[in-house]
Design an enzyme around this catalytic site. Sequence first.
Site, PDB file in Angstrom:
ATOM      1  CG  PHE A 180     -12.604   0.364   3.192  1.00 24.77           C
ATOM      2  CD1 PHE A 180     -11.614  -0.360   3.845  1.00 24.77           C
ATOM      3  CD2 PHE A 180     -12.693   0.276   1.809  1.00 24.77           C
ATOM      4  CE1 PHE A 180     -10.732  -1.167   3.128  1.00 24.77           C
ATOM      5  CE2 PHE A 180     -11.810  -0.524   1.088  1.00 24.77           C
ATOM      6  CZ  PHE A 180     -10.833  -1.241   1.752  1.00 24.77           C
ATOM      7  CG  ASP A 233      -7.954   0.683  10.635  1.00 24.67           C
ATOM      8  OD1 ASP A 233      -8.628   1.588  11.121  1.00 24.67           O
ATOM      9  OD2 ASP A 233      -8.455  -0.364  10.199  1.00 24.67           O
ATOM     10  N   GLY A 246       0.763  -1.247   0.000  1.00 26.49           N
ATOM     11  CA  GLY A 246       0.000   0.000   0.000  1.00 26.49           C
ATOM     12  C   GLY A 246       0.785   1.284   0.000  1.00 26.49           C
ATOM     13  CD  GLU A 292       1.648   0.438   6.828  1.00 24.76           C
ATOM     14  OE1 GLU A 292       1.959   0.356   5.635  1.00 24.76           O
ATOM     15  OE2 GLU A 292       1.249  -0.538   7.484  1.00 24.76           O
TER      16      GLU A 292
END
Length: 181
Positions: free
Chosen positions: A157, A108, A50, A104
């Site tokens: 999300f 979360d 990601g 990163e």
Amino acid sequence: MSNTIISILDKRFKLSIPNETILEKVRALANKINADYEGKNPVMICILNGAFMFAADLVKCLTFQPEILFAKFASYDGMESTGKVKELIGINTDLSGRDVIIVEDIVDTGLTMFNILPKFEALGTKSVRICTFLQKPEKLEVDLKVDYVAMNIPNDFIVGYGLDYNGMGRNYKDIYSVVDN
Ligand code: 5GP
């Protein structure tokens, strides 16, 4: 890609953070990191998959010379919920005595970073800091010090700018949040 509503697989997402805002936030974060690491030679570790787009934009704004590595983690089944990571893949460089910055995409619950940090510390690093593009502060479940955060966001999300929904959507330059769950 200028639509404000996009469809990925079975879900619709609406434009949440345009690329111009993303780049402003990345530049502001880079300025802080530049101030902290001027004259130093840290190792920046982009966590795949990601963080690839964030890391690419971030390193272009740095005024010091980092070594840039890429790492991935093999996870136990159900990593989404537990954050348990089994193995560090891709670090063949000796990190002993080095300043490390983990790059990163999003923090979360914080479980992933919480489990990854000791793996780097066990390699004899001098320091390990966490740099994330996004954080959902309301979701944090562990006592985790996140050193650099470009943006705090609500619990929705999201996809785009490297982040996926079932493998899709990473290529969008903007960030979209889910419309229908
Ligand atoms: P944590 O262990 O902090 O709960 O989760 C971290 C990982 O979960 C991130 O690296 C990312 O892969 C994934 N994640 C958390 N929130 C989102 C989100 O809103 N969208 C996407 N696509 N991935 C997320």
